[in-house]
Design an enzyme around this catalytic site. Sequence first.
Site, PDB file in Angstrom:
ATOM      1  N   GLU A  88       0.912  -1.331   0.113  1.00 31.38           N
ATOM      2  CA  GLU A  88       0.084   0.067  -0.020  1.00 31.38           C
ATOM      3  C   GLU A  88       0.892   1.289   0.084  1.00 31.38           C
ATOM      4  OE1 GLU A  88      -3.574  -1.831   2.908  1.00 31.38           O
ATOM      5  OE2 GLU A  88      -2.076  -0.532   3.660  1.00 31.38           O
ATOM      6  N   CYS A  89       0.635   1.995  -0.956  1.00 34.07           N
ATOM      7  CA  CYS A  89       1.154   3.517  -1.012  1.00 34.07           C
ATOM      8  C   CYS A  89       2.692   3.375  -0.821  1.00 34.07           C
ATOM      9  CB  CYS A  89       0.662   4.331   0.121  1.00 34.07           C
ATOM     10  SG  CYS A  89       1.044   6.028  -0.154  1.00 34.07           S
TER      11      CYS A  89
END
EC number: 6.3.5.9
Length: 435
Positions: free
Chosen positions: A320-321
Amino acid sequence: MTQARCPALLIAAPASGQGKTTVTAALARLHARQGRRVRVFKCGPDFLDPMILARASGAPVYQLDLWMVGEAEARRLLARAAGEADLILIEGVMGLFDGNPSAADLARRFGVPVLGVINGAAMAQTFGALAYGLAHFQPDLPFSGVLGNRVGSQRHSDILRDCLPPGMRWFGGLPRSAEFELPSRHLGLVQAEELADLDARLDAAADALRASAETDLPEPVTFEVPAPAPLQRSLEGVRIGVARDASFAFLYQANLDLLRELGAELAFFSPLQDQALPAVDSLYLPGGYPELHLGRLQGNRAMAEAIRAHHAAGKPLLAECGGMLYLLDCLEDADGERGELLGLLPGRARLQKRLTALALQEVELPEGRLRGHTFHHSTLDCAVEPLARGVCPNGRNTAEAVFRLGRLTASYIHFYLPSNPQAAAALLAPARDAD
């Protein structure tokens, strides 16, 4: 449906930067020092404020958002806290009425009284107008009173108090002080673990609050206790490696709780410091600040090879990210410094001086529909065709891509895994459990 009662307060403000986190943390530390069990929540999807609030209260902090978390899950979290705590504090997000859903929506839905925190620096009678607006913009809002922050003197505090509308409760004026200011950077507050003097700052804030403001317990609020919803332990026996260090720390406590409730064992590791992965079936690389540690991440070749081998073996990997940025060929910070990273996701990203995305997101994956949010300062050039794109419930054009290469799933979206436990389990289940 049974009920649980506990004193509760939602700390809000007319805008960001007013001192909500400082006041919430000071209240939490003050009551915790007095031997009370304090449970703190954060409105919205933020990661950084909860790190400070967890240190202040001595207990994990959970997010509350009527859309991302959902009303039923928010009710369950509040009821659980009410059953075990002496005080519940909820820090708002942005301004009291900002966003959809807003902090005011949460206060109204659960009947939690609002304490308005207003930065009183360089202000006199206008303070009263702001206080009046916070209290009366929505007539059915449970409003408790106001506290002035960054007050210059006792005389200044008296002026702010005297300009309040008749009948409005004055909680006091917290003085301006560098002793308990919380430093920030491009994504928000500096992470709690990076502040060597954080406990001293929190104690100083608590002392100042005790000396200048009302700190008695608020009135109890009644929370309905929902019936438990049993979960299938579909990750029983699965060992998940979770990256957690100064580079990768944006983790929802609710995500970790859910994975454990699904039967998984979590093994934490540091891509900055460790030379090898723990023995795991799946990997979870959350968001954080890889751009601040490019040299160390690039230099830890043993860890890079271990993660590449994990992916080559067909094992699940959720990024994620910042975790996704770690998978790229190259990441460049805002000053032009570059790091060659894992090369598992073909592409490169560059940090910008300004925010490039901020939005709630919902995305339909083969495993199911998940909710979450996006918040970043980088731009991405990736050659992989997206598996899916997120949709913003508030009509914004933000549509973050989700990439899929084998069992690797990567996106700018920070997923709130309890929004679909079955989908979360499917993303991280080894092949033998996914059939």
